[in-house]
Design a protein around this motif. Structure first.
Motif, PDB file in Angstrom:
ATOM      1  N   ALA A  92       0.770  -1.141   0.100  1.00  7.46           N
ATOM      2  CA  ALA A  92       0.040  -0.062  -0.135  1.00  7.46           C
ATOM      3  C   ALA A  92       0.752   1.394  -0.028  1.00  7.46           C
ATOM      4  CB  ALA A  92      -0.930  -0.142   1.084  1.00  7.46           C
ATOM      5  N   CYS A  93       2.065   1.169   0.537  1.00  7.16           N
ATOM      6  CA  CYS A  93       3.012   2.422   0.951  1.00  7.16           C
ATOM      7  C   CYS A  93       3.589   2.597  -0.412  1.00  7.16           C
ATOM      8  CB  CYS A  93       3.878   2.080   1.769  1.00  7.16           C
ATOM      9  SG  CYS A  93       4.879   3.534   2.242  1.00  7.16           S
ATOM     10  N   VAL A  94       4.021   1.740  -1.154  1.00  6.09           N
ATOM     11  CA  VAL A  94       4.914   1.893  -2.389  1.00  6.09           C
ATOM     12  C   VAL A  94       3.955   2.533  -3.434  1.00  6.09           C
ATOM     13  CG1 VAL A  94       4.879  -0.199  -3.817  1.00  6.09           C
ATOM     14  CG2 VAL A  94       6.867   1.061  -3.697  1.00  6.09           C
ATOM     15  N   GLU A  95       2.758   2.006  -3.566  1.00  8.10           N
ATOM     16  CA  GLU A  95       1.627   2.501  -4.524  1.00  8.10           C
ATOM     17  C   GLU A  95       1.239   3.851  -4.023  1.00  8.10           C
ATOM     18  OE1 GLU A  95      -1.689  -0.289  -5.105  1.00  8.10           O
ATOM     19  OE2 GLU A  95      -0.078  -1.898  -5.626  1.00  8.10           O
ATOM     20  N   ALA A  96       1.199   4.072  -2.847  1.00  9.15           N
ATOM     21  CA  ALA A  96       0.850   5.548  -2.263  1.00  9.15           C
ATOM     22  C   ALA A  96       1.887   6.667  -2.693  1.00  9.15           C
ATOM     23  CB  ALA A  96       0.539   5.542  -0.928  1.00  9.15           C
ATOM     24  N   MET A  97       3.030   6.014  -2.382  1.00 11.48           N
ATOM     25  CA  MET A  97       4.337   6.871  -2.772  1.00 11.48           C
ATOM     26  C   MET A  97       4.306   7.235  -4.324  1.00 11.48           C
ATOM     27  SD  MET A  97       7.279   5.087  -0.224  1.00 11.48           S
ATOM     28  CE  MET A  97       8.691   6.332  -0.593  1.00 11.48           C
ATOM     29  N   LEU A  98       4.127   6.245  -5.080  1.00  8.21           N
ATOM     30  CA  LEU A  98       3.921   6.570  -6.552  1.00  8.21           C
ATOM     31  C   LEU A  98       3.209   7.427  -6.993  1.00  8.21           C
ATOM     32  CD1 LEU A  98       4.597   2.961  -7.711  1.00  8.21           C
ATOM     33  CD2 LEU A  98       6.263   4.868  -8.225  1.00  8.21           C
ATOM     34  N   ARG A  99       1.853   7.406  -6.293  1.00  5.57           N
ATOM     35  CA  ARG A  99       0.796   8.464  -6.456  1.00  5.57           C
ATOM     36  C   ARG A  99       1.010   9.672  -6.223  1.00  5.57           C
ATOM     37  NH1 ARG A  99      -2.568   3.827  -4.927  1.00  5.57           N
ATOM     38  NH2 ARG A  99      -2.609   5.010  -2.900  1.00  5.57           N
ATOM     39  N   SER A 100       1.448   9.799  -4.853  1.00  4.31           N
ATOM     40  CA  SER A 100       1.779  11.080  -4.274  1.00  4.31           C
ATOM     41  C   SER A 100       2.761  11.921  -4.962  1.00  4.31           C
ATOM     42  CB  SER A 100       2.393  10.868  -2.768  1.00  4.31           C
ATOM     43  OG  SER A 100       3.138  11.817  -2.072  1.00  4.31           O
ATOM     44  N   SER A 101       3.749  10.941  -5.626  1.00  5.84           N
ATOM     45  CA  SER A 101       4.857  11.682  -6.597  1.00  5.84           C
ATOM     46  C   SER A 101       4.487  12.083  -8.013  1.00  5.84           C
ATOM     47  CB  SER A 101       6.322  10.882  -6.673  1.00  5.84           C
ATOM     48  OG  SER A 101       6.575  10.566  -5.366  1.00  5.84           O
ATOM     49  N   GLY A 102       2.970  12.052  -8.154  1.00  3.84           N
ATOM     50  CA  GLY A 102       2.669  12.499  -9.404  1.00  3.84           C
ATOM     51  C   GLY A 102       2.735  11.256 -10.586  1.00  3.84           C
ATOM     52  N   PHE A 103       2.732   9.795 -10.177  1.00  2.00           N
ATOM     53  CA  PHE A 103       2.713   8.918 -11.067  1.00  2.00           C
ATOM     54  C   PHE A 103       1.170   8.147 -10.956  1.00  2.00           C
ATOM     55  CE2 PHE A 103       7.266   9.251 -10.391  1.00  2.00           C
ATOM     56  CZ  PHE A 103       7.504   9.287 -11.740  1.00  2.00           C
ATOM     57  N   GLU A 104       0.942   7.627 -12.109  1.00  2.00           N
ATOM     58  CA  GLU A 104      -0.323   6.868 -12.405  1.00  2.00           C
ATOM     59  C   GLU A 104       0.230   5.548 -12.742  1.00  2.00           C
ATOM     60  OE1 GLU A 104      -4.078   6.216 -15.215  1.00  2.00           O
ATOM     61  OE2 GLU A 104      -2.761   7.934 -15.582  1.00  2.00           O
ATOM     62  N   ILE A 105      -0.327   4.672 -11.737  1.00  2.05           N
ATOM     63  CA  ILE A 105       0.225   3.091 -12.078  1.00  2.05           C
ATOM     64  C   ILE A 105      -0.611   2.463 -13.190  1.00  2.05           C
ATOM     65  CG2 ILE A 105       0.324   0.863 -11.169  1.00  2.05           C
ATOM     66  CD1 ILE A 105       0.615   1.995  -8.170  1.00  2.05           C
ATOM     67  N   THR A 106      -0.073   2.211 -14.494  1.00  3.46           N
ATOM     68  CA  THR A 106      -0.927   1.921 -15.657  1.00  3.46           C
ATOM     69  C   THR A 106      -0.851   0.123 -15.629  1.00  3.46           C
ATOM     70  OG1 THR A 106       1.154   1.872 -16.903  1.00  3.46           O
ATOM     71  CG2 THR A 106      -0.399   3.804 -16.856  1.00  3.46           C
TER      72      THR A 106
END
Ligand code: SAM
Length: 250
Positions: A208-222
């Protein structure tokens, strides 16, 4: 570079120890790797996530180590591949491996924190197996997004703790401590000394954290082609307020 098998073996020994197990004309560089045939066996599980044909594309491989992924990108026809690593010993291995394989990759001694100095965006950025080695992981993600991702980012991170991802309330009362006790709450575990006998490990997030960190840095997980591998693209400005990078006023 035309060297005999014995000459390659001698160079491989002199340049060791190796983290990447590369096949250099039949000479394996790390045949006793604790993760098996690494990273070949792992790559085989998510190699479909990137286009088979990278003709005309540019690739930046951050924390390239001995260049396994850089070489694979070149084998897929990428027009330009730049591999950066802050460890000169790994870069010597990477340059030797590229020469033996006859592949043209530019390897540069550079830290992820200096990616802005490349002055260039890349179609594909590989940021694999580096985040947990950094003392400042969010800064690195912010810098990568702001300065070098021009298309997609293939990202991998060692994950520990819960692999569950459930909706988390966007806010909670100051006196409500319960969210933090949930195993699936985004958690970044701090490693003060060493983990897996490796003193260069600083943080390991749960999923959950790694996905939140990616989102919070402006990335969308595709896509999420493997447990700890994500394909991302830039999705607007990084979220959040406060002392963010790049700085912005209220
Ligand atoms: C676990 S290896 C991962 C290598 C490769 N990317 C892979 O996925 O197989 C981590 C690599 O990141 C490099 N590294 C660690 N901190 C770095 C930094 N601040 N800037 C650039 N490279 C770094 C290390 O030298 C090492 O080569």
């Amino acid at each position: 570079m035309a060297l005999s098998t014995d000459e390659i073996r001698t160079q491989v020994t002199a340049l060791g120890p190796w983290f990447h197990n590369l096949d250099l004309n039949g000479v394996m560089t790390a045949p006793d790797h604790f993760l098996g045939d690494y990273p070949r066996a792992k790559w085989n599980r998510f190699c479909h996530a990137l286009p088979q044909d990278l003709c005309g594309r540019s690739v930046l491989d951050i924390g390239c180590n001995a260049g396994f992924y850089s070489l694979e990108m070149k084998r897929r026809g990428a027009a330009r591949v730049v591999g950066i690593d802050f460890d000169k010993a790994y870069l010597r291995q990477a340059r030797f491996a590229a020469a033996i394989c006859g592949l043209d990759v530019e390897f540069r001694n550079m830290s992820v924190y200096d990616v802005a100095s490349l002055g260039e965006r890349f179609d594909i950025v590989l940021f694999m197996g580096v985040l947990y080695h950094l003392r400042h992981p969010l800064l690195a993600l912010d810098l990568i997004r702001e300065h070098v991702v021009g298309g997609s980012m293939l990202f991998q991170c060692m994950l520990r703790g819960s692999m569950q991802v459930e909706p988390i309330p966007a806010d909670a009362d100051f006196f409500d401590r319960r969210p933090f006790d949930r195993a699936d709450y985004p958690k970044l575990h701090f490693i003060e000394h060493r983990y897996a006998h490796d003193p260069t490990n600083w943080w390991t997030p749960n999923r959950a954290c790694v996905e939140a960190m990616l989102r919070s840095s402006g990335f969308e997980i595709t896509s999420h082609p493997e447990d700890d591998v994500y394909l991302c693209r830039c999705a607007g400005a990084p979220a959040g307020e406060g002392a963010v990078y790049p700085a912005r006023g209220r």
